[in-house]
Design an enzyme around this catalytic site. Structure first.
Site, PDB file in Angstrom:
ATOM      1  N   LEU A 195       0.832  -1.193   0.000  1.00 44.55           N
ATOM      2  CA  LEU A 195       0.000   0.000   0.000  1.00 44.55           C
ATOM      3  C   LEU A 195       0.869   1.246   0.000  1.00 44.55           C
ATOM      4  O   LEU A 195       1.878   1.305   0.695  1.00 44.55           O
ATOM      5  CB  LEU A 195      -0.885   0.023   1.257  1.00 44.55           C
ATOM      6  N   LYS A 235      -4.456  -1.516  10.158  1.00 42.86           N
ATOM      7  CA  LYS A 235      -3.271  -2.058   9.483  1.00 42.86           C
ATOM      8  C   LYS A 235      -2.446  -2.790  10.535  1.00 42.86           C
ATOM      9  O   LYS A 235      -1.815  -2.182  11.398  1.00 42.86           O
ATOM     10  CB  LYS A 235      -2.478  -0.925   8.836  1.00 42.86           C
ATOM     11  N   ARG A 281       5.138 -13.138   1.693  1.00 43.93           N
ATOM     12  CA  ARG A 281       4.990 -12.211   0.579  1.00 43.93           C
ATOM     13  C   ARG A 281       6.245 -12.189  -0.293  1.00 43.93           C
ATOM     14  O   ARG A 281       6.158 -12.070  -1.512  1.00 43.93           O
ATOM     15  CB  ARG A 281       4.710 -10.816   1.138  1.00 43.93           C
ATOM     16  N   GLU A 338      -2.517 -11.283   7.480  1.00 39.48           N
ATOM     17  CA  GLU A 338      -1.346 -10.905   8.253  1.00 39.48           C
ATOM     18  C   GLU A 338      -1.110 -11.890   9.393  1.00 39.48           C
ATOM     19  O   GLU A 338      -2.018 -12.177  10.174  1.00 39.48           O
ATOM     20  CB  GLU A 338      -1.590  -9.493   8.823  1.00 39.48           C
ATOM     21  N   LYS A 344      -9.577   1.416   1.805  1.00 38.24           N
ATOM     22  CA  LYS A 344      -9.738   0.798   0.482  1.00 38.24           C
ATOM     23  C   LYS A 344     -11.055   1.239  -0.139  1.00 38.24           C
ATOM     24  O   LYS A 344     -12.064   1.350   0.556  1.00 38.24           O
ATOM     25  CB  LYS A 344      -9.740  -0.733   0.619  1.00 38.24           C
ATOM     26  N   LYS A 386      -0.547   6.159   7.872  1.00 39.31           N
ATOM     27  CA  LYS A 386       0.433   5.697   8.874  1.00 39.31           C
ATOM     28  C   LYS A 386       0.330   6.536  10.137  1.00 39.31           C
ATOM     29  O   LYS A 386       0.344   7.760  10.080  1.00 39.31           O
ATOM     30  CB  LYS A 386       1.852   5.834   8.307  1.00 39.31           C
ATOM     31  N   CYS A 391      32.349  10.241  41.552  1.00 35.87           N
ATOM     32  CA  CYS A 391      33.234  10.464  42.703  1.00 35.87           C
ATOM     33  C   CYS A 391      34.403   9.486  42.767  1.00 35.87           C
ATOM     34  O   CYS A 391      35.297   9.637  43.596  1.00 35.87           O
ATOM     35  CB  CYS A 391      32.437  10.419  44.003  1.00 35.87           C
ATOM     36  N   CYS A 409      26.907   3.186  43.467  1.00 33.12           N
ATOM     37  CA  CYS A 409      28.074   3.837  44.045  1.00 33.12           C
ATOM     38  C   CYS A 409      27.988   3.638  45.559  1.00 33.12           C
ATOM     39  O   CYS A 409      26.927   3.808  46.155  1.00 33.12           O
ATOM     40  CB  CYS A 409      28.054   5.324  43.701  1.00 33.12           C
ATOM     41  N   CYS A 452      28.453  10.914  47.853  1.00 34.59           N
ATOM     42  CA  CYS A 452      28.787  11.172  46.446  1.00 34.59           C
ATOM     43  C   CYS A 452      27.984  12.390  45.965  1.00 34.59           C
ATOM     44  O   CYS A 452      26.762  12.430  46.134  1.00 34.59           O
ATOM     45  CB  CYS A 452      28.422   9.941  45.618  1.00 34.59           C
TER      46      CYS A 452
HETATM   47  S1  IVH Z   1      -4.203  -4.696   2.028  1.00 37.39           S
HETATM   48  C1  IVH Z   1      -3.372  -4.214  -2.080  1.00 37.39           C
HETATM   49  N1  IVH Z   1      -5.081  -4.642   4.497  1.00 37.39           N
HETATM   50  O1  IVH Z   1       0.335  -3.771   5.133  1.00 37.39           O
HETATM   51  C2  IVH Z   1      -3.683  -4.583  -0.725  1.00 37.39           C
HETATM   52  N2  IVH Z   1      -2.735  -4.802   4.127  1.00 37.39           N
HETATM   53  O2  IVH Z   1       1.850  -2.221   2.529  1.00 37.39           O
HETATM   54  C3  IVH Z   1      -2.562  -5.178  -0.013  1.00 37.39           C
HETATM   55  N3  IVH Z   1      -1.412  -4.977   6.170  1.00 37.39           N
HETATM   56  O3  IVH Z   1       1.817  -5.927   2.833  1.00 37.39           O
HETATM   57  C4  IVH Z   1      -2.656  -5.197   1.422  1.00 37.39           C
HETATM   58  N4  IVH Z   1      -3.107  -4.913   7.572  1.00 37.39           N
HETATM   59  O4  IVH Z   1       1.354  -6.800   5.160  1.00 37.39           O
HETATM   60  C5  IVH Z   1      -4.000  -4.705   3.706  1.00 37.39           C
HETATM   61  N5  IVH Z   1      -5.986  -4.650   6.633  1.00 37.39           N
HETATM   62  C6  IVH Z   1      -4.917  -4.697   5.832  1.00 37.39           C
HETATM   63  C7  IVH Z   1      -3.607  -4.804   6.332  1.00 37.39           C
HETATM   64  C8  IVH Z   1      -2.543  -4.857   5.443  1.00 37.39           C
HETATM   65  C9  IVH Z   1      -1.783  -5.019   7.451  1.00 37.39           C
HETATM   66  C10 IVH Z   1      -0.007  -5.001   5.687  1.00 37.39           C
HETATM   67  C11 IVH Z   1       0.288  -6.041   4.642  1.00 37.39           C
HETATM   68  C12 IVH Z   1       0.759  -5.287   3.437  1.00 37.39           C
HETATM   69  C13 IVH Z   1       1.131  -3.962   4.002  1.00 37.39           C
HETATM   70  C14 IVH Z   1       0.777  -2.835   3.047  1.00 37.39           C
END
Ligand code: IVH
Length: 670
Positions: free
Chosen positions: A81, A113, A134, A170, A285, A309, A406, A421, A426
């Site tokens: 992503l 995430k 991956r 994940e 998404k 992030k 000291c 110490c 001291c």
């Molecule tokens: S979607 C195209 N959904 O984050 C979609 N990724 O850089 C691909 N990740 O490699 C991933 N939670 O390891 C997606 N709910 C989530 C996620 C998730 C963690 C990680 C995954 C991926 C990276 C994205």
């Protein structure tokens, strides 16, 4: 029932129990009942090899170790992503999406995430046949055997789908499992893992699945590869994954616009500590698959998704040196000198390394590339090295044998983590003790901070606490950087501190194990310094919460002539040696109740909240347990709040807490 039927029935029951536990998060049978079924199945399979199956729940344990991981080509690339670091970048993403689609509004789905590593799981006719990491997105490593031992990975789908099926998600390690793992490693003398992600990643790459199993990895699915046409959205795909038996993270939210998605991001950035697993952001998404298809992919990143992030809490940098400072009780504290690195917008140059055992236990060496963590207002700390990046030139750290301030001998008593110490006078200890004496929870002398404490000690002006009370404004004003006005104010503040009372004085003296809570109990029960200093250990232990360790520490303190002299000098200077405040109302409704404070309160500091509770006879502690009566949760409350929920401990917000204090203070009409 034939034996074959019995075996099938057991497998179904076990798979179902797994599903309820790992996917629905609603277990229906106890661990013991589960183990009983599993043992029965194991026994039958042992005696009847013809009934064994690769897909049996018993096969989650003990597959044969492999010698290397075979490469697996992914049928469709495993994408990553693109990152967004601000809400503005999210709005720009939304604008691009809407423009390309020619839509005024596009619906999104927001997912957490998860901070782990992505894997692909392949099924044939509903049975798990192959799993891979991956890798570079095109080719990964086959880790089928290791994935089989992760309880959330279904070995059989709950529906017997014909042909090929693939799900992705994940692999991660729960925080609780991570802590347990590190505790176990510590006991075994192995180096601790720096974070759950590294431990999970290493765990999945074990050649022996038995070692993977011991890490207790977990799994969340989030991608259904090549969904059938009736599944038209990511939301529906997640539902489908769940129905097929995959654990799907429950914290998912559809967002009708990017602003709703932003609200979700902000909410979870605040709440991330409530979770038992690490998240590093939110995946946003486009929900509709037909829209996703139209948007397509550039390079590795789909145009239809973005990762928001969170502010980082961790960074990697070089450990350039380790310096040692001396604390108030004479402890030698190792500090990391780091190549400057930014974490969440703040440049970090120093971090704590706790003590010698911590450095050795985590195998941290000077010159290492290390992971540094900074969470909230906590002091940054070095959590561990990245061993793969070692050049061989790294140096093992040894505590100095002489005090760096000291020059006296350093001692590390058997069984203790901290080296100390041995010189009670001291200067480093005196500066720290002075600073502590003047701190807010103790004698609260405004204006007597770090710099001044140091100056007073270095200049030989103050050699004991009592010397403070002999300072005059003219003398002080002659010190560097202290104006006349500040000097007068300071003298005034020092004079005011004489009347703080026994509790705060006890805190200020810095007796080992005597913090605010213990001091309050001692002051309440003994009332005067004289009575307290005369009490023997048995007498001391009659007080609530005073155990043998605290009692021994108090005796040791009062047994030393130096300390008795210091107290006499304070008394001669007019410092109050009694607790003046009334003893807590014996019928206060909060008497004996145990509180845990977490997060930030708007109306008072944590110290003030503690004092308020203690004045009402309540007790406070730092961790939530079954014995906790209430958790007070302010802004940004973290894991303690989650723990309270898990244990069903009542949680008070600030308003409810204030109300409770007011009620408890006003005597109940008889
Ligand atoms: S979607 C195209 N959904 O984050 C979609 N990724 O850089 C691909 N990740 O490699 C991933 N939670 O390891 C997606 N709910 C989530 C996620 C998730 C963690 C990680 C995954 C991926 C990276 C994205």
């Amino acid at each position: 029932m034939t034996l074959h039927d019995r075996v099938e029935r057991l497998r179904e029951q076990l798979d179902d129990a797994n599903y309820r536990y790992y996917v629905l998060d609603a277990p229906t049978i106890s661990d013991a009942a589960y183990d009983k079924l599993l043992r029965e199945l194991q026994e039958i399979e042992e005696q009847h090899p013809e009934l064994r199956s690769e897909l049996s729940p018993t096969r989650r344990i003990g597959a044969a170790p492999s010698s290397r991981f075979a490469p697996v080509e992914h049928r469709a690339s495993m994408l990553s992503l693109a990152n967004a670091f601000s809400t503005d970048e999210l709005r720009a993403f939304d604008e691009r999406v809407r423009k390309m689609l020619g839509e005024a509004q596009v619906g999104y789905i927001c997912e957490l995430k998860i901070d782990g590593l992505a894997v692909a799981l392949r099924y044939r006719d509903g049975a798990f046949v192959q799993g891979a990491t991956r890798g570079d997105g095109r080719v990964g490593e086959e880790v089928t055997g290791n994935l089989r031992v992760i309880p959330g990975v279904p070995l059989r789908l709950r529906e017997r789908l014909r042909g090929d099926f693939e799900a992705r998600g994940e692999v991660y390690l729960r925080k609780s499992d991570f802590h347990a793992l590190n505790q176990r490693r510590e006991r075994e003398g192995a180096a601790r893992f720096a974070n759950p992600r590294n431990a999970a990643s290493g765990g999945l790459r074990q050649l022996d699945p038995e070692l993977t199993r011991e890490r207790h990895l977990s799994f969340f699915a989030y991608t259904l590869v090549d969904p059938s046409p009736e599944i038209a959205t990511q939301h529906a795909a997640l539902e489908r994954l769940r129905a097929l038996g995959f654990p799907v993270n429950p914290n998912v939210r559809p967002a009708e616009s990017i602003e709703h998605a932003i609200a979700f991001c902000e909410e979870w950035e605040r709440r991330r500590d409530e979770l038992d697993y690490e998240i590093d952001g939110v995946a946003i998404k486009v929900d509709r698959f037909d829209f996703q298809d139209r948007l397509g992919t550039v390079a590795r990143d789909p145009r239809w998704a973005v990762a928001f992030k969170f502010k980082a809490r961790e960074a990697t940098t070089k450990l350039e040196a380790i310096t040692v400072s001396v604390g108030r009780t004479g402890t030698l504290n190792p500090n990391a000198v780091l190549a400057p690195v930014e974490i969440g917008g703040i440049t970090i140059r120093n971090a704590t390394l706790h003590n010698e055992a911590y450095i050795a236990g985590n195998d941290i060496r000077i010159g290492d590339t290390v992971i540094v963590v900074r969470a909230g207002d906590v002091i940054p700390r070095v959590v561990g090295p990245i061993r793969e990046l070692r050049s061989g030139k790294e140096k093992i750290f040894h505590m100095p044998t002489k005090c760096p301030v000291c020059g006296a001998d350093v001692d590390r008593p058997e069984g203790e983590a901290m080296a100390r110490c041995t010189n009670a006078s001291c200067p480093a200890q005196l500066v720290e003790r002075l600073r502590h004496y003047a701190s807010r929870g103790a004698m609260d002398i405004e204006g007597l901070g770090d710099v001044l404490s140091e100056q007073l000690v270095a200049g030989g002006v103050v050699k004991s606490f009592a010397d403070l009370y002999a300072l005059d404004a003219t003398r002080l004003a002659s010190l560097e950087r202290l104006g006349e006005k500040s000097a007068t104010n300071l003298v005034q503040a020092i004079a005011v501190s004489k009347a703080r009372g026994l509790t705060r004085l006890l805190v200020g003296l810095g007796i080992r194990y005597v913090g605010e809570q213990t001091a309050a109990i001692l002051a309440r029960d003994f009332r005067t310094m004289e009575a307290l200093s005369a009490a023997d250990e048995e007498h001391l232990q009659r007080s609530e919460g005073i155990g043998p360790e605290v009692a021994a520490s108090l005796r040791l303190f009062f047994a030393q002539k130096r300390n008795r002299d210091a107290i006499a000098a304070l008394a001669a200077a007019g410092v109050e040696m009694e607790e003046r405040g009334a003893a807590p109302a014996p019928d206060s409704a909060l008497k004996g109740k145990r509180f845990v404070l977490t997060g930030t309160l708007a109306s008072m500091t944590r110290d003030e909240a503690k004092s308020a509770l203690e004045a009402l006879g309540a007790r406070t502690s730092d961790s939530v347990s079954g014995k906790t009566d209430f958790v007070v949760a302010g802004e940004e409350a973290g894991s303690k709040l989650q723990r309270a929920r898990e244990l069903n401990v009542p949680v008070l917000d600030e308003a409810a807490f204030q109300h409770m204090l007011t009620e408890a203070r006003s005597p109940t009409p008889q």
